[in-house]
Design an enzyme around this catalytic site. Structure first.
Site, PDB file in Angstrom:
ATOM      1  N   GLU A 188       0.853  -1.193   0.000  1.00 34.14           N
ATOM      2  CA  GLU A 188       0.000   0.000   0.000  1.00 34.14           C
ATOM      3  C   GLU A 188       0.887   1.241   0.000  1.00 34.14           C
ATOM      4  O   GLU A 188       1.767   1.371   0.831  1.00 34.14           O
ATOM      5  CB  GLU A 188      -0.924  -0.017   1.234  1.00 34.14           C
ATOM      6  CG  GLU A 188      -1.676   1.262   1.492  1.00 34.14           C
ATOM      7  CD  GLU A 188      -2.520   1.765   0.306  1.00 34.14           C
ATOM      8  OE1 GLU A 188      -3.277   0.973  -0.279  1.00 34.14           O
ATOM      9  OE2 GLU A 188      -2.388   2.962  -0.031  1.00 34.14           O
TER      10      GLU A 188
ATOM     11  N   ARG B 265     -16.740   5.449   5.375  1.00 42.70           N
ATOM     12  CA  ARG B 265     -15.674   4.711   4.692  1.00 42.70           C
ATOM     13  C   ARG B 265     -14.497   4.424   5.634  1.00 42.70           C
ATOM     14  O   ARG B 265     -13.917   3.344   5.630  1.00 42.70           O
ATOM     15  CB  ARG B 265     -15.201   5.573   3.525  1.00 42.70           C
ATOM     16  CG  ARG B 265     -14.321   4.909   2.543  1.00 42.70           C
ATOM     17  CD  ARG B 265     -13.970   5.931   1.485  1.00 42.70           C
ATOM     18  NE  ARG B 265     -14.990   5.989   0.468  1.00 42.70           N
ATOM     19  CZ  ARG B 265     -14.973   5.225  -0.617  1.00 42.70           C
ATOM     20  NH1 ARG B 265     -14.001   4.376  -0.825  1.00 42.70           N
ATOM     21  NH2 ARG B 265     -15.917   5.325  -1.511  1.00 42.70           N
TER      22      ARG B 265
ATOM     23  N   TYR C 255     -27.621  10.665   3.886  1.00 40.11           N
ATOM     24  CA  TYR C 255     -27.999   9.610   4.829  1.00 40.11           C
ATOM     25  C   TYR C 255     -27.188   9.739   6.107  1.00 40.11           C
ATOM     26  O   TYR C 255     -26.097  10.301   6.117  1.00 40.11           O
ATOM     27  CB  TYR C 255     -27.857   8.219   4.202  1.00 40.11           C
ATOM     28  CG  TYR C 255     -26.551   7.900   3.521  1.00 40.11           C
ATOM     29  CD1 TYR C 255     -25.432   7.510   4.246  1.00 40.11           C
ATOM     30  CD2 TYR C 255     -26.438   7.978   2.136  1.00 40.11           C
ATOM     31  CE1 TYR C 255     -24.236   7.186   3.612  1.00 40.11           C
ATOM     32  CE2 TYR C 255     -25.244   7.671   1.485  1.00 40.11           C
ATOM     33  CZ  TYR C 255     -24.148   7.282   2.236  1.00 40.11           C
ATOM     34  OH  TYR C 255     -22.969   6.974   1.595  1.00 40.11           O
TER      35      TYR C 255
ATOM     36  N   ASP D 252     -11.901  -1.383  -8.561  1.00 42.21           N
ATOM     37  CA  ASP D 252     -11.820  -0.256  -9.488  1.00 42.21           C
ATOM     38  C   ASP D 252     -10.675  -0.394 -10.484  1.00 42.21           C
ATOM     39  O   ASP D 252     -10.714   0.186 -11.558  1.00 42.21           O
ATOM     40  CB  ASP D 252     -11.633   1.063  -8.707  1.00 42.21           C
ATOM     41  CG  ASP D 252     -12.970   1.651  -8.254  1.00 42.21           C
ATOM     42  OD1 ASP D 252     -13.993   0.953  -8.353  1.00 42.21           O
ATOM     43  OD2 ASP D 252     -12.984   2.815  -7.798  1.00 42.21           O
TER      44      ASP D 252
END
Ligand SMILES: Cc1cc2nc3c(=O)[nH]c(=O)nc-3n(C[C@H](O)[C@H](O)[C@H](O)COP(=O)(O)OP(=O)(O)OC[C@H]3O[C@@H](n4cnc5c(N)ncnc54)[C@H](O)[C@@H]3O)c2cc1C
Length: 406
Positions: A32, A105, A218, A299
């Protein structure tokens, strides 16, 4: 000896793939490039097709009360707030076998990282940027950079989960075009819910439709904060290579864009102090989705327009599908080819339906009035049934078997 999988990218897709494949007996190294410390992004709708997989991987208990199950998606007319329709979600678990959830997230990322930390066969190398790979007779060798320092990693398999601008995808498909940039941008903000009128603080996802634009809001984190996403036409910063998570938006611009919408929407927009712009893009799966011991997921393989809220959900499905075919000791190229063959049709359908949903959301004039009439005529039961293929579907099309990891 267990085999070794290298995953480039510790986003939702990479972390879920690490968990699913570790269950199959692989040892995993995640590369990462970031420090993985920053809370990135805002809200995420986790539909049942994805929450079922996260539950099987023990991620949901770690998400705990940070996730909220909305009672419905409430569709309203942007001009005056009139209700167009409702997609009830209270029975999601009974109908689709898993809950529909709303989460920050950052909370999902923390839950995934906590789950990963409890699995000894998964190692994360942060601040390691994938730079390239070489195919070996068996497996791959990957080069990754930390600053100027270069390191090599050998593995049986490389999975590119490095997002929309995937370098692994580029290496597999040098002639492939850059992401197809949509004409729309998403403006995102988080506000404290106690600053909103009661009407805007319901335990549901609310979707406001208007000409050329829509807004979704939301509640998150037990309702304490509200996530707002406004999508409308605008310049798309992705072409300029901007940092897509950090581009600030001028509040005056969004206020002007929605100046003729219902007063509640204007109040909602005025409450947000800080907006971030998120450019939208989609990309069809590339000609080469897997080659030898290398494959793409999430993605990196198929960024999806967010009108069905499925990008992360399909990355999670990819992870589960990979674990169905990729077993230690297997013929890796054949397993990856089977994974791609099993996923292609579902991904293409989700991309197509997302595009279509976007067109429907942004209709104006008579076509918009017809859409509203059609939604009303459909009624709640038939409306819910339209999502069975998606929320009740499984990553490789049949058998719920492929969701089980133990
Ligand atoms: C406005 C908007 C709203 C959305 N809402 C939803 C929703 O409600 N529900 C939903 O399911 N989806 C939603 N999505 C889509 C979702 O955000 C993405 O599809 C999802 O985050 C993709 O996950 P990923 O793991 O494939 O990629 P990413 O999240 O992009 O992760 C890629 C990772 O790879 C790392 N990386 C990149 N390059 C390298 C490199 N060279 N070396 C090492 N690491 C690297 C990155 O740092 C990152 O950690 C939305 C999208 C938008 C634009």
């Amino acid at each position: 000896m267990s085999g070794h999988v290298l995953i480039d990218g510790a986003g939702v897709g990479g972390l879920t793939a690490a968990l699913a494949l570790a269950r199959m007996g692989w040892s995993i190294t995640l590369l990462e490039r970031s420090q993985l410390k920053k809370e990135v992004g805002a809200g995420l709708q986790i539909s049942p097709n994805a929450s079922a997989i996260l539950r099987d991987l023990d991620v949901l208990p770690r998400l705990g009360t940070a996730a909220l199950a909305p009672r419905a998606i409430h569709i309203r007319r942007g001009r005056d707030g009139a209700t167009i329709g409702r997609l009830p979600l209270a029975n999601a678990e009974r109908r689709w076998g898993a809950p529909y959830l709303l989460a920050h997230r950052g909370d999902l990322q923390s839950a995934l990282l906590d789950t990963v930390a409890a699995v000894p066969s998964i190692r994360i190398e942060t601040e390691r940027a994938f730079a390239g790979f070489a195919a070996m007779e068996r497996g791959v060798t990957v080069t990754a950079l930390r600053g100027a320092e270069s390191a090599s990693f050998a593995a049986d398999c490389l999975l590119g989960a490095d997002g929309m601008r995937s370098l692994v995808r580029e290496r597999l498909n040098p002639a492939d075009a850059t992401p197809r940039v949509a004409r729309h941008v998403a403006w995102r903000a988080l506000v404290k819910s106690d600053r909103l009128a009661l009407d805007l603080r319901q335990p549901e996802s609310t979707l406001w439709l208007g000409a050329g634009a829509h807004i979704v809001h939301y509640p998150l984190r037990g309702g304490r904060i509200t996530n707002i996403v406004a999508i409308f036409g605008g310049t798309n910063a992705i072409e300029a290579g901007a940092d897509i998570w950090a581009e600030p938006g001028d509040p005056r611009r969004i206020a002007a864009r929605f100046a003729d919408w219902d007063r509640r929407i204007r109040a909602l927009i005025a409450t947000a102090e800080e907006w971030r712009i998120w450019p939208l893009a989609e990309r069809s799966p590339p000609p080469i989705w897997s080659a030898g011991c290398v494959a793409l997921l999430g993605d990196a393989a198929h960024p999806i327009l967010p009108f069905l809220a499925q990008g992360a959900a399909q990355a999670i499905e990819d992870a589960a599908a990979l674990a169905t075919f990729l077993k230690p000791g297997c013929d890796v190229p054949a397993a990856l080819a089977k994974f791609v063959a099993a996923r292609r049709a579902r991904i293409e359908r989700v991309q197509r339906e997302s595009r279509r949903q976007g067109l429907l959301y942004h209709l104006s004039g008579v076509p918009a009035a017809c859409r509203d009439l059609a939604i009303r005529a459909l009624g709640e039961e038939r409306m819910v049934a339209r999502y069975d293929w998606l929320y009740g579907g499984t990553p490789i099309g049949n058998a719920s078997k492929n969701r089980r990891f133990s």
